[in-house]
Design a protein around this motif. Structure first.
Motif, PDB file in Angstrom:
ATOM      1  N   GLY A  72      28.872  60.425  37.704  1.00  0.00           N
ATOM      2  CA  GLY A  72      28.893  59.682  38.961  1.00  0.00           C
ATOM      3  C   GLY A  72      30.277  59.571  39.535  1.00  0.00           C
ATOM      4  N   SER A  73      31.046  60.672  39.521  1.00  0.00           N
ATOM      5  CA  SER A  73      32.420  60.655  40.003  1.00  0.00           C
ATOM      6  C   SER A  73      32.460  60.517  41.523  1.00  0.00           C
ATOM      7  CB  SER A  73      33.136  61.931  39.595  1.00  0.00           C
ATOM      8  OG  SER A  73      34.429  61.964  40.159  1.00  0.00           O
ATOM      9  N   PHE A  74      33.407  59.700  42.014  1.00  0.00           N
ATOM     10  CA  PHE A  74      33.582  59.501  43.451  1.00  0.00           C
ATOM     11  C   PHE A  74      34.839  60.194  43.942  1.00  0.00           C
ATOM     12  CE2 PHE A  74      30.121  56.627  43.858  1.00  0.00           C
ATOM     13  CZ  PHE A  74      30.071  55.913  42.672  1.00  0.00           C
ATOM     14  N   GLY A  75      35.423  61.028  43.140  1.00  0.00           N
ATOM     15  CA  GLY A  75      36.605  61.761  43.560  1.00  0.00           C
ATOM     16  C   GLY A  75      37.895  61.123  43.102  1.00  0.00           C
ATOM     17  N   GLU A  76      38.090  59.839  43.344  1.00  0.00           N
ATOM     18  CA  GLU A  76      39.319  59.160  42.940  1.00  0.00           C
ATOM     19  C   GLU A  76      39.065  58.389  41.647  1.00  0.00           C
ATOM     20  OE1 GLU A  76      42.786  56.279  44.876  1.00  0.00           O
ATOM     21  OE2 GLU A  76      40.765  56.316  45.737  1.00  0.00           O
ATOM     22  N   ALA A  77      39.921  58.599  40.672  1.00  0.00           N
ATOM     23  CA  ALA A  77      39.745  57.932  39.382  1.00  0.00           C
ATOM     24  C   ALA A  77      39.971  56.434  39.523  1.00  0.00           C
ATOM     25  CB  ALA A  77      40.715  58.519  38.360  1.00  0.00           C
ATOM     26  N   ALA A  78      39.313  55.674  38.666  1.00  0.00           N
ATOM     27  CA  ALA A  78      39.381  54.218  38.755  1.00  0.00           C
ATOM     28  C   ALA A  78      40.796  53.702  38.546  1.00  0.00           C
ATOM     29  CB  ALA A  78      38.430  53.590  37.726  1.00  0.00           C
ATOM     30  N   ASP A  79      41.574  54.307  37.616  1.00  0.00           N
ATOM     31  CA  ASP A  79      42.934  53.823  37.371  1.00  0.00           C
ATOM     32  C   ASP A  79      43.817  54.038  38.599  1.00  0.00           C
ATOM     33  OD1 ASP A  79      42.682  56.553  36.955  1.00  0.00           O
ATOM     34  OD2 ASP A  79      44.279  56.659  35.471  1.00  0.00           O
ATOM     35  N   ALA A  80      43.701  55.220  39.226  1.00  0.00           N
ATOM     36  CA  ALA A  80      44.487  55.494  40.434  1.00  0.00           C
ATOM     37  C   ALA A  80      44.041  54.599  41.588  1.00  0.00           C
ATOM     38  CB  ALA A  80      44.355  56.967  40.825  1.00  0.00           C
ATOM     39  N   MET A  81      42.747  54.367  41.690  1.00  0.00           N
ATOM     40  CA  MET A  81      42.206  53.527  42.748  1.00  0.00           C
ATOM     41  C   MET A  81      42.714  52.095  42.600  1.00  0.00           C
ATOM     42  SD  MET A  81      38.166  52.930  43.627  1.00  0.00           S
ATOM     43  CE  MET A  81      37.899  54.647  44.120  1.00  0.00           C
ATOM     44  N   TYR A  82      42.693  51.582  41.387  1.00  0.00           N
ATOM     45  CA  TYR A  82      43.142  50.211  41.144  1.00  0.00           C
ATOM     46  C   TYR A  82      44.630  50.079  41.444  1.00  0.00           C
ATOM     47  CZ  TYR A  82      43.776  45.717  38.826  1.00  0.00           C
ATOM     48  OH  TYR A  82      44.077  44.403  38.561  1.00  0.00           O
ATOM     49  N   ALA A  83      45.436  51.070  40.979  1.00  0.00           N
ATOM     50  CA  ALA A  83      46.873  51.022  41.232  1.00  0.00           C
ATOM     51  C   ALA A  83      47.169  51.055  42.730  1.00  0.00           C
ATOM     52  CB  ALA A  83      47.568  52.187  40.523  1.00  0.00           C
ATOM     53  N   ARG A  84      46.410  51.834  43.485  1.00  0.00           N
ATOM     54  CA  ARG A  84      46.616  51.931  44.936  1.00  0.00           C
ATOM     55  C   ARG A  84      46.319  50.607  45.623  1.00  0.00           C
ATOM     56  NH1 ARG A  84      42.891  52.952  48.825  1.00  0.00           N
ATOM     57  NH2 ARG A  84      41.337  53.816  47.385  1.00  0.00           N
ATOM     58  N   LEU A  85      45.247  49.968  45.222  1.00  0.00           N
ATOM     59  CA  LEU A  85      44.824  48.747  45.886  1.00  0.00           C
ATOM     60  C   LEU A  85      45.670  47.546  45.505  1.00  0.00           C
ATOM     61  CD1 LEU A  85      40.938  49.143  45.670  1.00  0.00           C
ATOM     62  CD2 LEU A  85      42.429  49.534  47.648  1.00  0.00           C
ATOM     63  N   THR A  86      46.375  47.612  44.387  1.00  0.00           N
ATOM     64  CA  THR A  86      47.210  46.483  43.967  1.00  0.00           C
ATOM     65  C   THR A  86      48.681  46.717  44.290  1.00  0.00           C
ATOM     66  OG1 THR A  86      47.301  47.463  41.735  1.00  0.00           O
ATOM     67  CG2 THR A  86      45.664  45.754  42.115  1.00  0.00           C
ATOM     68  N   ASP A  87      48.978  47.814  44.968  1.00  0.00           N
ATOM     69  CA  ASP A  87      50.361  48.129  45.358  1.00  0.00           C
ATOM     70  C   ASP A  87      51.299  48.183  44.156  1.00  0.00           C
ATOM     71  OD1 ASP A  87      49.726  48.275  48.074  1.00  0.00           O
ATOM     72  OD2 ASP A  87      49.928  46.100  48.299  1.00  0.00           O
ATOM     73  N   GLY A  88      50.773  48.646  43.046  1.00  0.00           N
ATOM     74  CA  GLY A  88      51.618  48.773  41.864  1.00  0.00           C
ATOM     75  C   GLY A  88      52.554  49.963  41.988  1.00  0.00           C
ATOM     76  N   PRO A  89      53.604  50.001  41.161  1.00  0.00           N
ATOM     77  CA  PRO A  89      54.531  51.136  41.215  1.00  0.00           C
ATOM     78  C   PRO A  89      53.831  52.426  40.795  1.00  0.00           C
ATOM     79  CG  PRO A  89      54.965  49.769  39.286  1.00  0.00           C
ATOM     80  CD  PRO A  89      53.982  49.020  40.126  1.00  0.00           C
ATOM     81  N   PRO A  90      54.270  53.569  41.297  1.00  0.00           N
ATOM     82  CA  PRO A  90      53.634  54.842  40.930  1.00  0.00           C
ATOM     83  C   PRO A  90      53.656  55.056  39.420  1.00  0.00           C
ATOM     84  CG  PRO A  90      55.155  55.140  42.774  1.00  0.00           C
ATOM     85  CD  PRO A  90      55.353  53.744  42.262  1.00  0.00           C
ATOM     86  N   GLY A  91      52.505  55.444  38.908  1.00  0.00           N
ATOM     87  CA  GLY A  91      52.413  55.699  37.475  1.00  0.00           C
ATOM     88  C   GLY A  91      52.269  54.465  36.613  1.00  0.00           C
ATOM     89  N   ALA A  92      52.152  53.263  37.259  1.00  0.00           N
ATOM     90  CA  ALA A  92      52.023  52.043  36.469  1.00  0.00           C
ATOM     91  C   ALA A  92      50.764  52.084  35.620  1.00  0.00           C
ATOM     92  CB  ALA A  92      52.000  50.826  37.394  1.00  0.00           C
TER      93      ALA A  92
END
Length: 290
Positions: free
Chosen positions: A19-39
């Motif tokens: 059931g992949s939506f294209g963007e991985a959950a870890d990358a999606m979460y990091a994007r939405l929380t404005d975390g540093p790249p690679g956090a």
């Protein structure tokens, strides 16, 4: 997928197999929380320990998070690019409300999924720290072992010289069937068997350096033929025992190569002058081969 050892492969969890939506959950979460790249970056080899129930709960939470985010962002995009909202009265307000609603939904999804991410990251960090600790411990043990080995080698080198300085060696020149051979023994060790037909021998015990000089002098006087050299087995075994340091076994041939001045391919072959390695060879007394 959880392995038999109870581990969750994070890359499979993030992509929700089937059931992949294209963007991985870890990358999606990091994007939405404005975390540093690679956090938060789960690589293919990353996994953490988890019970089957925890894995099921994490999988369900990940799917809900991805589905919620994708649906909210699609509704916001639809509102932004809708012809109705772009050209009809009230469109700007409707776009603003859609964007606000999307932010609220995304915030709720992040808050709901946050504990799962936090727990996975906590376990991942703890396991990484434990691996570093074990590697540091392994490195420390290897360093200590290398230091012990180096100290044993130094001690063995000292023993090589100490054993070589002992005046315990003797030789007997023997003749059998027309050929001559020098037999080497130690005065402080009962030999296995004394050879017959001696035609010459050492008048006094010698050190290793003195023995080397005598053997080379005998070989020179035996020319044009070659003079064989035979060592008493018990004498060579005693040298090996005396040069043993802990787990570092002594070796008679290594000892002889280390304490002699000439290059000996083997203790059983007296080197010719052209094969010497530049050492100063003191002449020994004249030895008659009679």
């Amino acid at each position: 997928m959880t392995s038999a050892s109870g581990r969750v492969v994070l890359r499979e969890l993030a992509h929700q197999v089937g059931g992949s939506f294209g963007e991985a959950a870890d990358a999606m979460y990091a994007r939405l929380t404005d975390g540093p790249p690679g956090a938060i970056d789960w690589g293919p080899a990353d996994s953490v320990a988890a019970t089957p129930d925890e894995h099921t709960a994490w999988r369900a939470a990940t799917r809900r998070f991805q589905e919620t985010v994708v649906a909210a962002e699609r509704r916001r995009a639809a509102a932004q690019y809708s012809l109705r909202n772009r050209f009809l009265p009230g469109g700007a307000r409707r776009r603003t409300l859609a964007a606000a609603h999307c932010r609220a939904v995304l915030g709720g999804a992040v808050r709901a999924y946050g504990p799962v991410i936090a727990e996975i990251e906590r376990r991942r960090a703890a396991e990484q720290a434990e691996r570093r600790r074990r590697q540091q411990e392994l490195n420390r043990r290897w360093r200590e072992r290398a230091e012990r080995d180096q100290e044993r080698r130094r001690e063995q080198s000292r023993r090589h010289l100490a054993v070589a300085a002992q005046p315990v060696w003797g030789w007997t020149l023997t003749e059998y069937g027309g050929s001559r051979e020098v037999w080497v023994f130690r005065y402080d060790v009962q030999p296995v068997a004394r050879p017959g037909d001696p035609v010459g021998g050492s008048p006094e015990p010698l050190t290793a350096m003195g023995l080397e000089r005598r053997l080379k002098a005998l070989a020179r006087q035996a020319r044009p033929g070659r003079l064989g050299c035979r060592w008493d087995e018990r004498a060579t075994m005693r040298v090996a025992r005396e040069c043993t340091v802990g787990e570092l076994a002594g070796d008679f041939e290594i000892w002889w190569a280390a304490v002699t001045h000439s290059y000996w391919e083997s203790p059983y072959e007296i080197p010719e002058r052209r094969r010497e390695r530049g050492a100063v060879v003191l002449p020994g007394p004249e030895i008659r081969l009679e």
